[in-house]
Design an enzyme around this catalytic site. Structure first.
Site, PDB file in Angstrom:
ATOM      1  N   LYS A 157       7.855  -9.385  21.609  1.00 10.71           N
ATOM      2  CA  LYS A 157       7.561  -8.921  22.303  1.00 10.71           C
ATOM      3  C   LYS A 157       7.920  -8.295  23.608  1.00 10.71           C
ATOM      4  CE  LYS A 157       2.142  -8.728  24.048  1.00 10.71           C
ATOM      5  NZ  LYS A 157       2.157  -7.829  24.108  1.00 10.71           N
TER       6      LYS A 157
HETATM    7  C1  LIG Z   1       2.728  -3.645  20.115  1.00  8.65           C
HETATM    8  C2  LIG Z   1       1.800  -4.190  19.641  1.00  8.65           C
HETATM    9  N1  LIG Z   1       1.315  -4.564  18.462  1.00  8.65           N
HETATM   10  C3  LIG Z   1       0.210  -5.439  18.817  1.00  8.65           C
HETATM   11  C4  LIG Z   1      -0.780  -6.139  19.406  1.00  8.65           C
HETATM   12  C5  LIG Z   1      -1.677  -7.850  19.001  1.00  8.65           C
HETATM   13  O1  LIG Z   1      -1.199  -8.651  19.194  1.00  8.65           O
HETATM   14  P1  LIG Z   1      -2.111  -9.631  19.570  1.00  8.65           P
HETATM   15  O2  LIG Z   1      -3.235  -9.302  18.958  1.00  8.65           O
HETATM   16  O3  LIG Z   1      -0.774 -10.709  19.223  1.00  8.65           O
HETATM   17  O4  LIG Z   1      -1.903  -9.449  20.826  1.00  8.65           O
HETATM   18  C6  LIG Z   1       0.003  -5.954  20.779  1.00  8.65           C
HETATM   19  C7  LIG Z   1      -0.357  -6.609  21.601  1.00  8.65           C
HETATM   20  O5  LIG Z   1       0.368  -7.817  22.129  1.00  8.65           O
HETATM   21  C8  LIG Z   1       1.106  -4.996  21.103  1.00  8.65           C
HETATM   22  O6  LIG Z   1       1.876  -4.614  22.026  1.00  8.65           O
END
Ligand SMILES: Cc1ncc(COP(=O)(O)O)c(C=O)c1O
Length: 324
Positions: A157
């Protein structure tokens, strides 16, 4: 948005106004940072705030940091303690959202990942819905392609890579849609701008594999388990063609922000019946029970904030490193 009153910054909770960086900061100039998004849910019956799967979120946070060659002086347990201390300082007794951030803090010119010093901050705010229309999202297939593992690894991220998401999201919203569905370079469905993607066809749920340039969502992992083990819906992780969505019975986004949101139209065509279907509806009901600590068997995912006092962990506590 109301600003928080405090921040966890340089190893302790400080007034938010004191958590400041200079304009030359490396992470601000070059996108050399990683972040997380963690929700905490208020359970009124128990008068308790539950952070949902903080250790898993911080584990991914530390792995994202490793991708950027950052050695952070924290473990997932220490960051969880820091978050709990911050939530207590903010006196949050309602649904909220926490944003951990690690960034290269050096005020220097020069794009690189080495010979730099990271810093960590966490803030938390009151938070409701990320997308207003959780029961019926109108999405569009974006003309932007998802960044590739060989460009900026989407399994981390990484702050800089969210420009890719921002292009997709702004174009979708300016065209009148709620959200974008982004294809990877192969033309397969990857995910939303900040959400993972599932469709349902003939009673089977399908979601892109981790090798299709998705972020490995904590919510996605939660949903895989709930679908398979609680709702008896088989799930297949495989690449998804764009037109499979046109013929799907149901589709949904999931993520910490969006929670579980039905996608009911894509590019002016209805998905299935054009309204939230039975799988998404059952999944949403179950998910909201689970995150609020109302499902005894999933209680281990819910970390109480006020139950027992814990000290705020900082770099002075037993240091560890994300480097092997
Ligand atoms: C690009 C992306 N995909 C998927 C997710 C979902 O991730 P999570 O379930 O860990 O919040 C996020 C959220 O932060 C994201 O930014």
């Amino acid at each position: 948005m109301a600003l928080p009153r405090h921040a966890f910054f340089r190893g302790r909770v400080v007034p938010y106004a004191d958590a400041r960086v200079g304009v030359l900061t490396h992470g601000l100039n070059y996108g050399t940072g990683v972040f997380g998004g963690i929700r905490a849910y208020w359970n009124a019956d128990e008068a308790e705030l539950f952070v949902f799967r903080p250790r898993d979120h911080f584990h991914r946070f530390l792995e994202s940091a490793r991708l950027l060659d950052m050695a952070l002086p924290y473990t997932a347990a220490m960051l969880t303690e820091a978050l709990v201390g911050l939530l207590r300082a903010e006196l949050l007794r309602e649904d909220c959202y926490a944003r951990p951030l690690a960034f290269y803090a050096d005020e220097v010119i020069g794009v690189r990942l080495h010979n730099l010093t990271p810093e960590v901050s966490i803030v938390a705010i009151r938070y409701g819905r990320y997308l207003e229309n959780e029961e019926g999202i109108h999405a569009t297939i974006s003309s932007w392609r998802r960044v590739d593992d060989n460009m900026i690894p989407p399994r981390g991220k990484i702050t800089g890579s969210y420009v890719n998401s921002a292009f997709a999201k702004t174009d979708a919203q300016r065209s009148g849609f709620d959200e974008a569905i982004v294809l990877n370079a192969d033309g397969h469905i990857s995910e939303g701008s900040a959400e993972n993607f599932f469709l349902v066809k003939n009673g089977v749920a399908v979601t892109p594999p981790v090798t299709d340039n998705i972020l490995e969502g904590v919510t996605r992992r939660t949903i895989l388990e709930l679908l398979r083990e609680k709702l008896g819906v088989p799930v297949v992780e495989r690449s998804i063609d764009r037109t499979e969505l046109t013929l799907a019975d149901e589709a949904f986004f999931c993520g910490t922000g969006v929670q579980v949101a039905a996608i009911t139209r894509v590019d002016h065509r209805p998905v299935g019946q054009g309204r939230m279907g039975p799988v998404v509806s059952a999944l949403r009901a179950l998910y909201f029970d689970v995150v609020r600590g109302k499902s005894p068997e999933h209680r281990h995912w819910c970390h109480p904030v006020y139950a027992d006092a814990a000290p705020i962990a900082g770099p002075e506590a037993s240091r560890s490193t994300t480097r092997a």
